[in-house]
Write an enzyme that holds these catalytic residues in place. Structure first.
Site, PDB file in Angstrom:
ATOM      1  N   LYS A  35      32.663  44.246  33.783  1.00 57.71           N
ATOM      2  CA  LYS A  35      32.003  45.297  34.558  1.00 57.71           C
ATOM      3  C   LYS A  35      30.949  46.034  33.723  1.00 57.71           C
ATOM      4  O   LYS A  35      29.993  46.574  34.270  1.00 57.71           O
ATOM      5  CB  LYS A  35      33.036  46.312  35.068  1.00 57.71           C
ATOM      6  CG  LYS A  35      34.185  45.743  35.875  1.00 57.71           C
ATOM      7  CD  LYS A  35      33.732  45.169  37.201  1.00 57.71           C
ATOM      8  CE  LYS A  35      34.886  44.962  38.170  1.00 57.71           C
ATOM      9  NZ  LYS A  35      35.790  43.857  37.789  1.00 57.71           N
TER      10      LYS A  35
HETATM   11  C1  LIG Z   1      36.488  42.985  38.577  1.00 54.49           C
HETATM   12  C2  LIG Z   1      37.123  41.864  37.861  1.00 54.49           C
HETATM   13  C3  LIG Z   1      37.219  40.593  38.441  1.00 54.49           C
HETATM   14  C4  LIG Z   1      36.755  40.308  39.845  1.00 54.49           C
HETATM   15  O1  LIG Z   1      35.367  40.374  39.970  1.00 54.49           O
HETATM   16  P1  LIG Z   1      34.683  40.532  41.410  1.00 54.49           P
HETATM   17  O2  LIG Z   1      33.245  40.727  41.144  1.00 54.49           O
HETATM   18  O3  LIG Z   1      35.323  41.754  42.020  1.00 54.49           O
HETATM   19  O4  LIG Z   1      35.002  39.311  42.175  1.00 54.49           O
HETATM   20  C5  LIG Z   1      37.773  39.571  37.684  1.00 54.49           C
HETATM   21  N1  LIG Z   1      38.236  39.801  36.437  1.00 54.49           N
HETATM   22  C6  LIG Z   1      38.167  41.012  35.856  1.00 54.49           C
HETATM   23  C7  LIG Z   1      38.718  41.196  34.486  1.00 54.49           C
HETATM   24  C8  LIG Z   1      37.598  42.079  36.539  1.00 54.49           C
HETATM   25  O5  LIG Z   1      37.523  43.282  35.955  1.00 54.49           O
END
Ligand SMILES: *Cc1c(COP(=O)(O)O)cnc(C)c1O
Length: 499
Positions: free
Chosen positions: A113
């Site tokens: 993120k």
């Molecule tokens: C948010 C997240 C995901 C999922 O990603 P999306 O964009 O919501 O599909 C997968 N793995 C981790 C570690 C995340 O923080």
């Protein structure tokens, strides 16, 4: 490039406006109204650039109302060695001839993120200036664990903004919770919601579309925006690293310019994999996009059948950032695949809301099958994958990445396709250390230890240092203690803002 709502209520707005608003007033998501195509030569040129330059080169197509200088300022502030601890920012790690792990977790909060949330505040502050915004922006976030911390960290002390994060009070790991409730900064709040991520997300969406509240906010000098992946400004920076990974493989002579690659993405809200889809539409040579889910396998079923059915048990898993039954960004994909048919999107999204599901038409289904392959990994399979990757390659992966690797194995077994493959690694193993230690060293490895002791143990046993962002977390002061029911989220927002 202009943006329009997937529900048809708003058209021809600038990217700055779309980023500032986050979500359209009709409840739809903003999407670009045109397509961008890069030639292979243009893609090849990215190979000679550093990550910041690659980011600027991609972003300028979508953020055409930002000046080159504004975009450069944003990428230069976001993607620094200081914040990511490595010059590549999103390094690629070759596991086998076929498997190339794209490490997206070198940022300050140890999950992918950060790739978007380190730059979003910079894009947003400029968006406010460009659109003459005089209100203070209130960023509301629903998080399954990782977005919350990354957003708090990205927006802390950013002038003209406040941020309120809602997380499922019992649905996140100890490390994730401590990261959020100890957050420093004068404009930050994190609040636990009794419920799961979907409760938090629908609560936030309801606040965004509550006209009465919006009026009150307006009169008190506030405006809502979103740092969730429903915000285009969250999504577009994620397109960059797929190009970056491709040209890194090119540089390493793993592929030739024009060779196709598969991309595997551990998926929850469908944001990260949607960014890979946009990269493909822009001309990145992609064979299959492989959507990897955990036991909350609503997307696996959807991609395999065309029937989206959220009416099923919500399961808490060891890959909690993917514990989601309503994947918001799927709406954008469907809008693209139906040729921007907002009427049908309205019908499907209303069915999803009111009846718990919808089935797409045959034409859309064909397109989905052409582009995507989907599978899921059970809890046991995820743990076994962590262990076997460690045993076979001496490489430690977190639970979400393990879901991706396991689903990739299933893909190869089922299709025999040996195209070189990029697997998105979405979190540092330290962030989900309890499951990782259990997977590798067994039950005795974790017995009687809390997640903070396990950080040290994992570090010692695997010979990798504890990431800076997680060091000393258990000793930090707890600053945010509020926990509320999902019906009380609006009240809590008003309390924070004093309205
Ligand atoms: C948010 C997240 C995901 C999922 O990603 P999306 O964009 O919501 O599909 C997968 N793995 C981790 C570690 C995340 O923080």
């Amino acid at each position: 490039m202009f943006y329009e709502s997937t529900r048809g209520g708003l058209k021809s707005i600038s990217s700055a406006e779309a980023i500032k608003r986050g979500i359209a007033p009709d409840g739809g998501l903003f999407v670009p109204d045109g397509e961008i195509k890069l030639s292979l030569d243009e893609i090849g040129e990215l190979a000679h650039m550093n990550y910041r330059q690659r980011a600027a080169a991609i972003l300028k197509y979508y953020l055409s109302d930002y000046s080159d200088q504004e975009i450069e300022e944003c990428v230069n502030s976001a993607y620094t060695f200081e914040k990511f601890g490595c010059e590549e920012i999103a390094p690629i790690n070759k596991l086998t001839d076929n498997i190339h792990v794209l490490e997206l977790w070198h940022g300050p909060t140890c999950a992918f993120k950060d790739m978007a949330l380190q730059i979003l505040p910079h894009l947003l502050v400029r968006a406010m200036k460009k659109t003459g915004e005089t209100h203070e922006l209130v960023i509301l976030v629903a998080t399954s664990g990782d977005t919350g911390k990354a957003a708090l960290e990205g927006f802390r002390d950013v002038d003209g903004t406040r941020i309120i994060v809602f997380y499922p009070s019992d649905g996140v790991s100890e490390v994730q919770k401590m990261q959020m409730i100890t957050q420093e900064g004068k404009n930050v709040n994190s609040i636990g919601v009794i419920g799961n991520f979907d409760d938090a997300q629908s609560g936030v969406k309801a606040i965004f579309t509550n006209e009465q509240l919006i009026d009150i906010m307006e009169n008190s000098g506030y405006k809502f925006s979103s740092a969730n992946s429903i915000n285009w400004g969250r999504l577009v920076p994620q397109v960059v690293y797929y190009f970056s990974a491709y040209v890194d493989m090119l540089k390493n002579k793993e592929i030739n310019l024009g060779d196709k690659v598969n991309i595997v993405v551990p998926t929850g809200n469908f944001g990260n994999i949607l960014a890979a889809y946009y990269a493909k539409t822009m001309g990145l040579p992609v064979n299959k996009l492989i959507c990897a889910s955990n036991d909350n396998n609503v997307l696996t079923d959807f991609i395999n059948t065309g029937f989206y059915n959220r009416k099923r048990e919500f399961k808490r898993t060891i890959s909690p950032s993917m514990d989601i039954l309503i994947s918001s960004n799927l709406e954008r994909l469907l809008y693209e695949l139906t040729g921007h048919d907002s009427a049908i999107i309205n019908i499907w999204m209303n069915m999803l809301k009111n009846d718990g599901g919808y089935t797409v038409d045959a034409n859309t289904m064909n397109k989905i099958s052409e582009i995507f392959w989907a599978g899921y990994s059970t809890e046991q399979e995820t743990l076994e994958t962590i262990k076997s990757v460690y045993n076979d390659y001496g490489y430690v992966v977190d639970t979400h990445t393990a879901v991706g690797i396991d689903v990739y194995d299933k893909y190869v077994i089922s299709t025999g396709d040996l195209t070189k493959t990029i697997i998105a690694s979405t979190a540092s193993p330290f962030k989900f250390n309890e499951s990782v230690v259990r997977a590798i060293f067994g039950e005795e490895g974790v017995a009687g230890k809390n997640e903070f002791e396990l950080l040290e143990i994992l570090s010692e046993k695997c010979g990798i240092p504890v990431p800076k962002g997680l060091q000393g977390l258990d000793k930090k002061e707890i600053r945010h203690k509020t926990v509320c029911k999902k019906e009380e989220m609006e009240k809590e927002v008003r309390k924070v803002l004093g309205i």
